[in-house]
Design an enzyme around this catalytic site. Structure first.
Site, mmCIF file in Angstrom:
data_model
loop_
_atom_site.group_PDB
_atom_site.id
_atom_site.type_symbol
_atom_site.label_atom_id
_atom_site.label_comp_id
_atom_site.label_asym_id
_atom_site.label_seq_id
_atom_site.Cartn_x
_atom_site.Cartn_y
_atom_site.Cartn_z
ATOM 1 C CB ALA A 141 9.380 3.565 3.474
ATOM 2 C CB CYS A 142 9.066 3.920 -1.922
ATOM 3 S SG CYS A 142 9.350 3.555 -3.656
#
Length: 135
Positions: free
Chosen positions: A13-14
């Site tokens: 998600a980063c």
């Protein structure tokens, strides 16, 4: 195992973490990707990575989007042992991505720091947001 093993402790998600995985692949290496939010951390693993980094746990403590403040981990005087125990209990407290290779271990923030521990380096790298980085 690769001739030059690369492990990325990754959060998909980063954006920074995704950029690091892409950069490693751009130079022809296929990293072992460890999604640490799923697998968690062990005390031994964290201590080993920190020792290779030459850092204490505060160097990889993530406060944004984590319970670090609520747990009192941002206060002065919190011991390294307490920080590591909290990171094992709450994997989100560890900043990402951490990259481990035979050349060392880095917290790859910004993402181009990954090239400090790779055996090959491109002339440039384009991040997923279109930002170009000359190396």
């Amino acid at each position: 195992m690769s001739e030059f093993p690369v492990t990325v402790f990754h959060n998909p998600a980063c954006g920074t973490s995704r950029n690091v995985v892409a950069a490693i692949r751009q130079v022809g290496r296929e990293p072992e990707v460890v999604e640490y939010l799923k697998s968690g951390w062990t005390e031994t693993c964290l201590r080993d990575l920190l020792a290779r980094m030459g850092e204490g746990p505060r160097a990889i403590l993530r406060d944004k989007g984590t319970p670090a403040q609520e747990l009192g981990l941002l206060n002065d005087g919190v011991s390294d042992d307490d920080l590591i125990a909290a990171m094992v209990e709450h994997p989100i407290l560890v900043n990402r991505p951490i990259v481990e290779t035979p050349l060392g271990v880095v917290l790859a923030r910004p993402s181009e720091r990954v090239f400090e521990v790779l055996d090959v380096r491109p002339e440039s790298f384009v991040k997923e947001d279109g930002e170009g980085v000359l190396l």
